[in-house]
Motif scaffolding. Structure first.
Motif, PDB file in Angstrom:
ATOM      1  N   ARG A 148       0.809  -1.223   0.000  1.00 23.79           N
ATOM      2  CA  ARG A 148       0.000   0.000   0.000  1.00 23.79           C
ATOM      3  C   ARG A 148       0.837   1.267   0.000  1.00 23.79           C
ATOM      4  O   ARG A 148       0.285   2.366   0.009  1.00 23.79           O
ATOM      5  CB  ARG A 148      -0.942   0.014   1.194  1.00 23.79           C
ATOM      6  CG  ARG A 148      -0.299   0.115   2.560  1.00 23.79           C
ATOM      7  CD  ARG A 148      -1.367   0.029   3.651  1.00 23.79           C
ATOM      8  NE  ARG A 148      -0.790   0.005   4.989  1.00 23.79           N
ATOM      9  CZ  ARG A 148      -0.487   1.088   5.695  1.00 23.79           C
ATOM     10  NH1 ARG A 148      -0.702   2.288   5.198  1.00 23.79           N
ATOM     11  NH2 ARG A 148       0.026   0.963   6.910  1.00 23.79           N
TER      12      ARG A 148
ATOM     13  N   ARG B 271       2.941   3.614  -5.519  1.00 20.68           N
ATOM     14  CA  ARG B 271       1.913   4.168  -6.393  1.00 20.68           C
ATOM     15  C   ARG B 271       1.396   3.155  -7.404  1.00 20.68           C
ATOM     16  O   ARG B 271       0.247   3.224  -7.829  1.00 20.68           O
ATOM     17  CB  ARG B 271       2.466   5.392  -7.124  1.00 20.68           C
ATOM     18  CG  ARG B 271       2.573   6.627  -6.263  1.00 20.68           C
ATOM     19  CD  ARG B 271       3.169   7.787  -7.026  1.00 20.68           C
ATOM     20  NE  ARG B 271       4.557   7.525  -7.393  1.00 20.68           N
ATOM     21  CZ  ARG B 271       5.305   8.378  -8.088  1.00 20.68           C
ATOM     22  NH1 ARG B 271       4.801   9.522  -8.508  1.00 20.68           N
ATOM     23  NH2 ARG B 271       6.561   8.082  -8.388  1.00 20.68           N
TER      24      ARG B 271
ATOM     25  N   TYR C 149      -1.969   1.511  -6.627  1.00 20.97           N
ATOM     26  CA  TYR C 149      -3.185   2.304  -6.832  1.00 20.97           C
ATOM     27  C   TYR C 149      -3.493   2.474  -8.317  1.00 20.97           C
ATOM     28  O   TYR C 149      -4.656   2.538  -8.708  1.00 20.97           O
ATOM     29  CB  TYR C 149      -3.041   3.650  -6.135  1.00 20.97           C
ATOM     30  CG  TYR C 149      -2.823   3.505  -4.649  1.00 20.97           C
ATOM     31  CD1 TYR C 149      -3.893   3.249  -3.805  1.00 20.97           C
ATOM     32  CD2 TYR C 149      -1.545   3.566  -4.102  1.00 20.97           C
ATOM     33  CE1 TYR C 149      -3.695   3.074  -2.438  1.00 20.97           C
ATOM     34  CE2 TYR C 149      -1.334   3.395  -2.741  1.00 20.97           C
ATOM     35  CZ  TYR C 149      -2.413   3.147  -1.908  1.00 20.97           C
ATOM     36  OH  TYR C 149      -2.229   2.970  -0.567  1.00 20.97           O
TER      37      TYR C 149
END
Length: 258
Positions: free
Chosen positions: A12, A15, A18
């Motif tokens: 998490r 980048r 995501y």
């Protein structure tokens, strides 16, 4: 639990995670766009042609997007550490090694279990809303009738995540892992269409794309896939796509140098 927390922090804090998850959920918008376009084409067609108009199940056609995305995420969860050398630190802290792979599997598998249903059920919902009773009511039937195939399609997403992780640990190459996944999804099905029977049917039945409809007992009529497996056997084969690469990766990571 410490190893699991560390792996969750790793996944998490970059980048790329995501970006990949955003692309996976973008399947819903893609499904909506295709459904709206199809509805417009249907409404613009002559009335006498409409009864013969057909449309593919968009959630089945587009599930390949979150599948590939989570496969890439699974591969990156381990290959990125080999690329940066961080894997040496991870395995020095956890000398038994297999808990590292187990924690990675739990992490990416959980992400897949969350993203899969959102992408699949979301695509179905927007497609149903946009198409209504068009295309001979393809999306107008009871939701409960679609539940089994939607649930199984959702479960293929974490399977791809674990498959990517296992391949990444075995090959230690992001490009190599992605190439194998793409081969399973795209290349082998195209080759299978040119293989003579009965081998085409046999190979087509064990392809990962053929398994969801065999698990639900619907079959794969009018496709490159086969329908020779029982629901129980198809379920076993689907699980094998996730479990066998992980077992091989566990064996390899414990016996070779970093």
């Amino acid at each position: 639990m410490s190893v699991l927390a560390a792996e969750w922090l790793k996944i998490r804090s970059v980048r790329s995670t995501y970006v990949i998850l955003g692309m996976s959920l973008g399947t819903i918008l893609l499904g909506l766009a295709l459904a709206v376009m199809a509805a417009g084409m249907y409404d613009g067609a002559p009335v006498d042609k409409r009864p013969d108009a057909r449309i593919a199940d968009l959630e089945e056609a587009l599930v390949i997007v979150p599948q590939l995305c989570l496969g890439i995420l699974g591969a990156l969860a381990v290959t990125s550490e080999y690329a940066t050398g961080l894997i040496r630190t991870s395995l020095a802290v956890v000398p038994r090694r297999w808990p590292v792979l187990g924690a990675k599997a739990a992490t990416v598998g959980t992400v897949g279990l969350i993203i899969g249903p959102i992408a699949v059920f979301g695509t179905y919902a927007v497609s149903r809303a946009a198409l209504g009773d068009r295309f001979s009511g393809a999306y107008a039937g009871p939701f409960v009738d679609r539940m089994p195939i939607l649930a199984v399609l959702s479960l293929t997403v974490p399977v791809f995540a674990l498959l990517g992780l296992g391949l990444g640990a075995l090959l230690r190459s992001t490009a190599g892992s992605i190439a194998v996944i793409v081969g399973l999804v795209y290349v082998i099905p195209m080759i299978n269409g040119n293989i003579p029977e009965p081998w085409s049917e046999r190979l087509g039945s064990v392809m990962i794309g053929a398994l969801p409809r065999q698990i639900t007992g619907d079959g794969n009529a009018s496709s490159v896939f086969g329908s020779l497996l029982s629901p129980a056997t198809a379920t076993t084969v689907l699980l094998a796509y996730a479990v066998l690469p992980l077992l091989a990766a566990t064996w390899a990571i414990r016996r070779r140098d970093v």
